[in-house]
Design an enzyme around this catalytic site. Structure first.
Site, PDB file in Angstrom:
ATOM      1  N   SER A  76     -66.778 -56.029 -23.775  1.00  0.00           N
ATOM      2  CA  SER A  76     -66.817 -57.361 -23.619  1.00  0.00           C
ATOM      3  C   SER A  76     -67.312 -58.088 -22.246  1.00  0.00           C
ATOM      4  O   SER A  76     -68.266 -57.629 -21.973  1.00  0.00           O
ATOM      5  CB  SER A  76     -65.507 -57.893 -24.194  1.00  0.00           C
ATOM      6  N   ASP A  86     -68.374 -56.561 -36.104  1.00  0.00           N
ATOM      7  CA  ASP A  86     -68.407 -57.158 -34.771  1.00  0.00           C
ATOM      8  C   ASP A  86     -68.835 -58.560 -34.805  1.00  0.00           C
ATOM      9  O   ASP A  86     -69.893 -58.750 -35.454  1.00  0.00           O
ATOM     10  CB  ASP A  86     -68.890 -56.330 -33.512  1.00  0.00           C
ATOM     11  N   HIS A 146     -64.704 -56.390 -33.102  1.00  0.00           N
ATOM     12  CA  HIS A 146     -65.116 -56.592 -31.502  1.00  0.00           C
ATOM     13  C   HIS A 146     -64.319 -55.622 -30.739  1.00  0.00           C
ATOM     14  O   HIS A 146     -64.897 -54.888 -29.815  1.00  0.00           O
ATOM     15  CB  HIS A 146     -64.902 -57.795 -30.967  1.00  0.00           C
TER      16      HIS A 146
END
Length: 554
Positions: A239, A480, A527
């Site tokens: 991320s 995601d 995610h």
């Protein structure tokens, strides 16, 4: 009193709380509507009741204890080493702090598992605080090394916004089984249990602010590399950590032999994010990644379910991929053919969110100032984000998250300089990711292994050469919320840059080039691919690590 490494790994392990989230879920199932559901419009979202939330706030455990409890779930590591040089005491109700303790009593003793208790051992596990130059600059580090084997390669892991290295507890065992590898997991400067120096921006121009915010993190990573005397390494980053990993590769060429980006933020370009106003230097800023949780992916990732019916990341405070945003994306795509530079569109986000963002209020500051309500607010994310895990693991992660979220603000204040509301980058990676592995660089000293001494940076007088490319892997979860199309666009950019770099080159030079990119989708994951689909994720990583060894001629 803080538990110390000398007396005390047992003390760390014994300071656990009752699994309040699990008890709340059980209570809801048995008695119907919970106290939370009866207390207002948003009650059902925050699963932790007021009473339980107050109890956790009053008896809150320290970040060191919380990290220790999470790491105790690592297979074959029942009593993990945990230094208490930072985060050895709960945050004060008056002033949250993360000071550094230099005395030896707070250092952790490495733990070595033998071949009897650890079928993949012996391995040495260590928790350490790596001091950097300047005041209050140090990175929290957890490492695993195989005993009796020469360290030839290093894997470094970086977490996402507001998180910590403990979230990778499902990966340490599997990834440290690879022969010849040493594994490091780091907390970013100003996050996790790393030190938390004041975050300040001095630049006046937008690009200068972005660069300064990026450098705050990546310069610390480079200094850590020098302190650890590591030549080149493989970098795995999730991320916001993925965004920083790209920035690191561009600023410090020649340090990486592979870049693995797990659901990286900041790749796609959005006109609003590029043109939106920034906070003035010295202001606090808003951050949102901790509130971008994932759905129960075990129920929404069946490949037989049409994509249109998949839930995705619905349980998200400030979901960047809302229907409004999708419609905006479609509208912007139609304008891409215009010759004029697009102006910033209307912010397609809730007014209260943009107000908080523009007012420079951090979500972690909300947790800090909310007192007894803090654990309840955090449970709105953790109870859903970790609902697929065993209750004791979910509780440990909730405690860990809360213990980190309530610490003194530091690195969190960088986010508004890097991202605009909606999680789009102000300086999109799609504009520059093609430069990864193609920078001019001063050659690093030749070393026989990746741990040979290198205590200083190359001199500027040395002749410069251009990198021969590095492999880039972009990983996304099947569900995601981060747009996988950004990954495919990045792959195309990297491939085009490779062709440009090799244009007119001979066959021998083409063989020496390592530049390539690929997109990998992890099934039944959102995610947080490293946690949701950890078994497939770990297998993919082991294959990528073996690929590094082959490329390096191991």
């Amino acid at each position: 009193m803080a538990a110390t490494a000398s007396g005390s790994q047992d003390d760390l392990g014994n300071r656990q709380q009752k699994p309040m989230l699990a008890s709340q879920r059980a209570k809801q199932e048995q008695t119907g509507p919970s106290e939370a559901n009866r207390t207002g419009k948003f009650g059902g979202y925050f699963t932790l009741g007021y009473k339980e939330g107050f109890q956790q706030w009053w008896t809150s455990i320290s970040p060191a204890v919380a990290e220790h409890n999470v790491m105790s779930f690592v297979p074959y590591l029942r009593k993990p080493p945990t230094h208490t040089e930072t985060g050895s005491a709960p945050a004060s109700t008056n002033h949250s702090t993360m000071s550094i303790h230099d005395d030896s009593a707070h250092k952790a003793t490495p733990i070595t598992t033998n071949s009897i208790t650890d079928p993949y051992g012996p391995r040495t596990w260590h928790s350490n605080l790596v001091k950097l130059s300047g005041k209050d600059r140090a990175l929290n580090e957890f490492s695993v090394e195989r005993v009796g084997e020469k360290v030839e390669d290093n894997l470094v892991i970086l977490h996402g916004y507001g998180a910590g290295l403990g979230f990778f507890y499902k990966n340490f065992d599997a990834l440290s089984r690879a022969q010849g590898w040493k594994l490091y997991a780091l907390d970013l400067l100003g996050m996790g249990r790393s030190s938390r120096p004041p975050f300040r921006i001095h630049a006046k121009e937008p690009q200068g602010k972005i660069t300064e915010a990026e450098n705050w993190f990546i310069d610390a990573l480079e200094e850590w590399r020098v302190v650890k005397k590591i030549d080149r390494f493989t970098l795995l980053a999730h991320s916001l950590g993925g965004y920083m990993a790209v920035a690191y590769a561009l600023k410090y060429p020649g340090r990486l032999n592979k870049l693995i980006l797990a659901s990286p933020v900041g790749i796609p370009e959005d006109p609003y994010a590029v043109n939106a106003a920034m906070p003035e230097p010295g202001d606090s800023t808003l951050a949102n990644e901790f509130s971008q949780p994932e759905s129960d992916v075990t129920q929404t990732s069946n490949p037989n379910i049409p994509k249109s019916e998949k839930v995705g990341d619905k349980n998200n405070f400030w979901n960047a991929r809302t229907q409004a945003e999708k419609e905006r994306d479609e509208e912007l795509a139609k304008k891409r053919g215009d010759k004029n530079t697009p102006t910033a569109p209307r912010k397609p986000l809730p007014k209260w969110l943009t107000y908080l963002w523009d007012a420079n209020i951090s979500p972690f500051s909300l947790v800090r100032i909310s007192g007894p309500l803090g654990p309840r607010f955090v449970s709105g994310w953790t109870s859903r984000r970790f609902s697929h895990l065993p209750s004791d693991e979910a509780q440990a992660l909730h405690n860990y998250a809360y213990s980190l979220f309530r610490q003194r603000g530091s690195g969190e204040y960088a986010l508004a300089y890097i991202l605009a509301p909606g999680a789009f980058a102000r300086s999109p990676l799609i504009r520059r990711i093609q430069g990864v592995g193609r920078q001019m660089m001063t050659p690093l000293p030749n070393t026989s292994t990746s741990t040979t001494s290198q205590t200083s940076l190359p001199t500027t007088s040395s002749p410069k050469i251009r990198e021969n490319g590095i492999p880039v892997v972009l990983m996304y979860g099947e569900n995601d919320w981060m747009d996988v199309n950004g990954g495919y666009a990045a792959r195309k950019k990297i491939e085009e840059e490779k062709e440009k770099a090799l244009n007119g080159k001979g066959e021998e030079e083409r063989k020496k080039d390592n530049g390539e990119a690929k997109v990998v989708i992890v099934k039944k994951a959102g995610h947080h691919v490293y946690l949701d689909g950890f078994e497939e994720f770990n297998q993919i990583l082991l294959e990528e690590m073996e690929d590094v060894r082959k490329r390096e001629g191991r």
